[in-house]
Design an enzyme around this catalytic site. Structure first.
Site, PDB file in Angstrom:
ATOM      1  N   HIS A 295     -46.475  83.894  14.356  1.00  0.00           N
ATOM      2  CA  HIS A 295     -45.210  83.226  15.016  1.00  0.00           C
ATOM      3  C   HIS A 295     -45.987  82.052  15.731  1.00  0.00           C
ATOM      4  CE1 HIS A 295     -41.331  82.160  16.527  1.00  0.00           C
ATOM      5  NE2 HIS A 295     -42.249  82.140  17.910  1.00  0.00           N
TER       6      HIS A 295
ATOM      7  N   CYS B  46     -53.582  67.606 -16.927  1.00  0.00           N
ATOM      8  CA  CYS B  46     -53.622  68.030 -15.600  1.00  0.00           C
ATOM      9  C   CYS B  46     -54.268  67.224 -14.569  1.00  0.00           C
ATOM     10  CB  CYS B  46     -54.099  69.560 -15.363  1.00  0.00           C
ATOM     11  SG  CYS B  46     -54.091  69.953 -13.564  1.00  0.00           S
TER      12      CYS B  46
HETATM   13  C1  LIG Z   1     -46.786  64.683 -15.061  1.00  0.00           C
HETATM   14  C2  LIG Z   1     -46.976  65.937 -15.143  1.00  0.00           C
HETATM   15  C3  LIG Z   1     -47.189  66.767 -14.026  1.00  0.00           C
HETATM   16  C4  LIG Z   1     -47.648  68.162 -14.242  1.00  0.00           C
HETATM   17  N1  LIG Z   1     -47.615  68.633 -12.948  1.00  0.00           N
HETATM   18  C5  LIG Z   1     -48.116  69.905 -12.965  1.00  0.00           C
HETATM   19  C6  LIG Z   1     -48.224  70.782 -11.801  1.00  0.00           C
HETATM   20  O1  LIG Z   1     -48.213  70.244 -10.540  1.00  0.00           O
HETATM   21  N2  LIG Z   1     -48.674  72.201 -11.924  1.00  0.00           N
HETATM   22  C7  LIG Z   1     -48.979  72.514 -12.901  1.00  0.00           C
HETATM   23  O2  LIG Z   1     -49.336  73.927 -12.948  1.00  0.00           O
HETATM   24  N3  LIG Z   1     -48.736  71.953 -14.169  1.00  0.00           N
HETATM   25  C8  LIG Z   1     -48.354  70.856 -14.171  1.00  0.00           C
HETATM   26  N4  LIG Z   1     -48.145  70.018 -15.319  1.00  0.00           N
HETATM   27  C9  LIG Z   1     -48.751  70.917 -16.435  1.00  0.00           C
HETATM   28  C10 LIG Z   1     -50.238  70.805 -16.820  1.00  0.00           C
HETATM   29  O3  LIG Z   1     -50.786  69.711 -16.963  1.00  0.00           O
HETATM   30  C11 LIG Z   1     -50.553  71.494 -18.149  1.00  0.00           C
HETATM   31  O4  LIG Z   1     -49.909  72.782 -18.082  1.00  0.00           O
HETATM   32  C12 LIG Z   1     -51.989  71.590 -18.328  1.00  0.00           C
HETATM   33  O5  LIG Z   1     -52.743  70.496 -18.474  1.00  0.00           O
HETATM   34  C13 LIG Z   1     -52.343  72.489 -19.691  1.00  0.00           C
HETATM   35  O6  LIG Z   1     -53.816  72.633 -19.517  1.00  0.00           O
HETATM   36  P1  LIG Z   1     -54.396  72.871 -21.013  1.00  0.00           P
HETATM   37  O7  LIG Z   1     -55.881  72.993 -20.769  1.00  0.00           O
HETATM   38  O8  LIG Z   1     -53.712  73.980 -21.746  1.00  0.00           O
HETATM   39  O9  LIG Z   1     -54.169  71.390 -21.861  1.00  0.00           O
HETATM   40  P2  LIG Z   1     -54.435  69.841 -21.278  1.00  0.00           P
HETATM   41  O10 LIG Z   1     -54.436  69.902 -20.088  1.00  0.00           O
HETATM   42  O11 LIG Z   1     -53.395  69.198 -22.242  1.00  0.00           O
HETATM   43  O12 LIG Z   1     -55.906  69.490 -21.926  1.00  0.00           O
HETATM   44  C14 LIG Z   1     -55.952  69.531 -23.655  1.00  0.00           C
HETATM   45  C15 LIG Z   1     -57.384  68.673 -23.841  1.00  0.00           C
HETATM   46  O13 LIG Z   1     -57.687  69.136 -25.123  1.00  0.00           O
HETATM   47  C16 LIG Z   1     -58.004  67.618 -25.370  1.00  0.00           C
HETATM   48  N5  LIG Z   1     -58.029  67.538 -27.017  1.00  0.00           N
HETATM   49  C17 LIG Z   1     -56.811  67.726 -27.684  1.00  0.00           C
HETATM   50  N6  LIG Z   1     -57.307  67.749 -29.017  1.00  0.00           N
HETATM   51  C18 LIG Z   1     -58.565  67.626 -29.181  1.00  0.00           C
HETATM   52  C19 LIG Z   1     -59.547  67.807 -30.155  1.00  0.00           C
HETATM   53  N7  LIG Z   1     -59.072  67.869 -31.500  1.00  0.00           N
HETATM   54  N8  LIG Z   1     -61.034  67.529 -29.736  1.00  0.00           N
HETATM   55  C20 LIG Z   1     -61.412  67.584 -28.582  1.00  0.00           C
HETATM   56  N9  LIG Z   1     -60.394  67.301 -27.322  1.00  0.00           N
HETATM   57  C21 LIG Z   1     -59.084  67.797 -27.792  1.00  0.00           C
HETATM   58  C22 LIG Z   1     -57.157  66.570 -24.793  1.00  0.00           C
HETATM   59  O14 LIG Z   1     -57.532  65.426 -24.831  1.00  0.00           O
HETATM   60  C23 LIG Z   1     -57.045  67.264 -23.408  1.00  0.00           C
HETATM   61  O15 LIG Z   1     -57.926  66.720 -22.736  1.00  0.00           O
HETATM   62  C24 LIG Z   1     -48.072  68.511 -15.442  1.00  0.00           C
HETATM   63  C25 LIG Z   1     -47.877  67.788 -16.534  1.00  0.00           C
HETATM   64  C26 LIG Z   1     -47.403  66.612 -16.601  1.00  0.00           C
HETATM   65  C27 LIG Z   1     -47.274  65.706 -17.720  1.00  0.00           C
END
Ligand SMILES: Cc1cc2nc3c(=O)[nH]c(=O)nc-3n(C[C@H](O)[C@H](O)[C@H](O)COP(=O)(O)OP(=O)(O)OC[C@H]3O[C@@H](n4cnc5c(N)ncnc54)[C@H](O)[C@@H]3O)c2cc1C
Length: 466
Positions: free
Chosen positions: A445, A41
């Site tokens: 409004h 994100c």
């Molecule tokens: C271009 C784009 C635009 C987006 N726009 C939006 C938006 O406007 N609004 C919205 O709500 N969502 C948006 N999203 C989706 C959003 O980014 C994700 O839903 C969100 O980041 C998921 O959060 P998360 O914490 O589950 O995982 P992530 O953000 O994917 O974070 C996971 C983290 O875990 C780390 N990791 C993985 N495996 C390991 C390991 N074994 N050891 C240590 N670290 C590890 C990774 O490096 C990463 O930093 C967008 C996505 C993209 C690609």
């Protein structure tokens, strides 16, 4: 002393979970394999894409919209390196903000790849190969997702790019072909179209934006076409030949048939995202995954292995930052012995096209499929005074309410600042509001949100300004 909680991954799910756990007095650590915190994100998702969308919208407005309001500026020009600097500055401020919050909440942060060596034991492998084992009572897997790839098509992040490469293109391509008319394809397609690229979007289905209310999807489809985006629906990309100066993209009808070849400078593969669990050691531990590779959890975010939880993109549900954040809070509260909970019926969803789309709750298609009798109230922004003043009259608000009880079941907005307006109805739905409740709430409004009140009135066929 062992930690109470180790969170693997510092995206919106993981970092919020860690902060909530620390607030509740749990001794907490976070492990992150990337060089910065914040996950998809903050680094390559929500934040940089919104920076590019904002800048490109203003660029277009300065070119077309200003003159209509009597503002004279010279022909605007794009300084792409400066635009990228602005994007990266945004990312930097946000990821540093997470580092600050970890410190403030006394959360230990480790850079390295986390692997669950055994329940209660997490190995951290740093970039230089050094490993250490951390002990903990609980583990939350928050490792997120990765871009979905197309069989046989290599993403080099230069000419064939994922969303990550598409944020960073060093020049405006003359032609950009996007595979997938989902949210990311439409948002990044809009950015590069505004900056001057000729954009074609190839979509497998016969409509764009799967999962979004069909009336809204069909309306934005027409608007985006008018803006200059070209769509090829019911078609699939089966190969990309990158041997020549131009990429040659093979496009076939989804149902099979003769292929055609399209030439383009850049291909963006935007067909979705897949859960990321590589290297975590889940197979050895026997942690269950479903047939799409998502970690299976119960309503308390517990996997089938004691002391191991999972949240965010790596589990089922919409891949949205705020869904992961709320799950992070709920999981931390559950681990601390409280009653954490996420209401999956009220997760807003925003598409940052122009105009924006924002929705919450059920679509008409979902209500029909479930056999729920509903009433619908609609109000167009063309009849809203503030939208007219802002020269932003495209779109409408649609409220779907239960035919018998009048309870709001879904709200769909296509229009200016939909991202802000959706919060009002998400709140209303959390309180179990009826359309009558929204209709009788005094709205200031002239505001765009009066369109919400009018749509609520329209459910009962008593809109005033229409
Ligand atoms: C271009 C784009 C635009 C987006 N726009 C939006 C938006 O406007 N609004 C919205 O709500 N969502 C948006 N999203 C989706 C959003 O980014 C994700 O839903 C969100 O980041 C998921 O959060 P998360 O914490 O589950 O995982 P992530 O953000 O994917 O974070 C996971 C983290 O875990 C780390 N990791 C993985 N495996 C390991 C390991 N074994 N050891 C240590 N670290 C590890 C990774 O490096 C990463 O930093 C967008 C996505 C993209 C690609």
């Amino acid at each position: 002393m062992p930690y109470d909680l180790i969170v693997i991954g510092s995206g919106p799910g993981g970092y919020v979970c860690a902060i909530r756990a620390a607030q509740l007095g749990l001794k907490t650590a976070v492990i992150e394999k990337n060089a910065t915190f914040g996950g998809t994100c903050l680094n390559v998702g929500c934040i940089p894409s919104k920076a590019m969308l904002h800048a490109s919208e203003l660029y277009e407005e300065a070119g077309d919209g200003f003159a209509q309001m009597g503002i004279k500026v010279g022909k605007p020009a794009i300084d792409l390196p400066a635009l990228h600097k602005y994007r990266l500055g945004n990312v930097d401020a946000n990821v540093k903000g997470v580092a600050f919050l970890f410190k403030k909440n006394k959360i230990d942060a480790f850079f390295g790849t986390g692997r669950i060596a055994a329940p209660g034991k997490v190995e951290v492998k740093a970039a230089d190969g050094a490993t250490q084992i951390l002990e903990t009572k609980n583990i939350v897997i928050a490792t997120g997702s990765d871009v979905a790839r197309l069989n046989g098509i290599d993403i080099d992040e230069k000419r064939v790019v994922s969303s990550t490469g598409a944020l960073e293109l060093p020049g405006v391509p003359k032609k950009l072909l996007i595979v997938g008319a989902g949210i990311i394809g439409l948002e990044l397609g809009s950015v590069w179209r505004r900056l001057g690229a000729e954009v074609t979007i190839v979509e497998f289905l016969d409509h764009i934006l799967p999962g979004i209310d069909r009336e809204i999807a069909n309306s934005i489809h027409r608007m985006l076409q008018k803006q200059g985006l070209a769509f090829t629906l019911s078609s699939k990309v089966t190969a990309v030949d990158s041997s020549g100066k131009m990429l040659k993209v093979k496009v076939e009808p989804a149902a099979g048939g003769a292929a055609e070849t399209l030439e383009t400078d850049v291909v963006l593969v935007a067909i979705g995202r897949v859960p990321y669990t590589e290297g975590l050691g889940l197979e050895a531990l026997g942690v269950n995954k479903d047939n799409r590779g998502r970690v299976v959890v119960d309503p308390h975010y517990r996997t089938n292995v004691d002391g191991i939880y999972a949240i965010g993109d790596v589990i089922a549900g919409p891949m949205l930052a705020h869904k992961g954040e709320d799950e992070g809070v709920a999981a931390a509260e559950i681990i601390a012995g409280q009653a954490g909970h996420v209401n999956y019926d009220v997760i807003p969803n925003v598409v940052y096209t122009r105009p924006e789309i924002a929705s919450v709750g059920k679509t008409e298609e979902e209500l029909k499929a479930a056999g729920v009798a509903y009433k619908s109230g609609k109000f167009p922004f063309s009849a809203n005074a503030r939208a007219r003043a802002n020269l932003a009259t495209e779109g409408f608000v649609k409220i779907l309410a239960d035919a018998a009880t009048d309870r709001v079941l879904g709200v769909h907005i296509l229009g200016p600042d939909a991202e802000t307006m959706i919060a009002e109805v998400a709140m209303a739905m959390e309180f179990g509001a009826s359309s009558e409740d929204i209709a009788r709430t005094c709205h200031a409004h002239p505001t765009l949100s009066e369109a919400m009140k009018e749509a609520a009135l329209a459910v009962d066929k008593r809109a005033i300004n229409m």
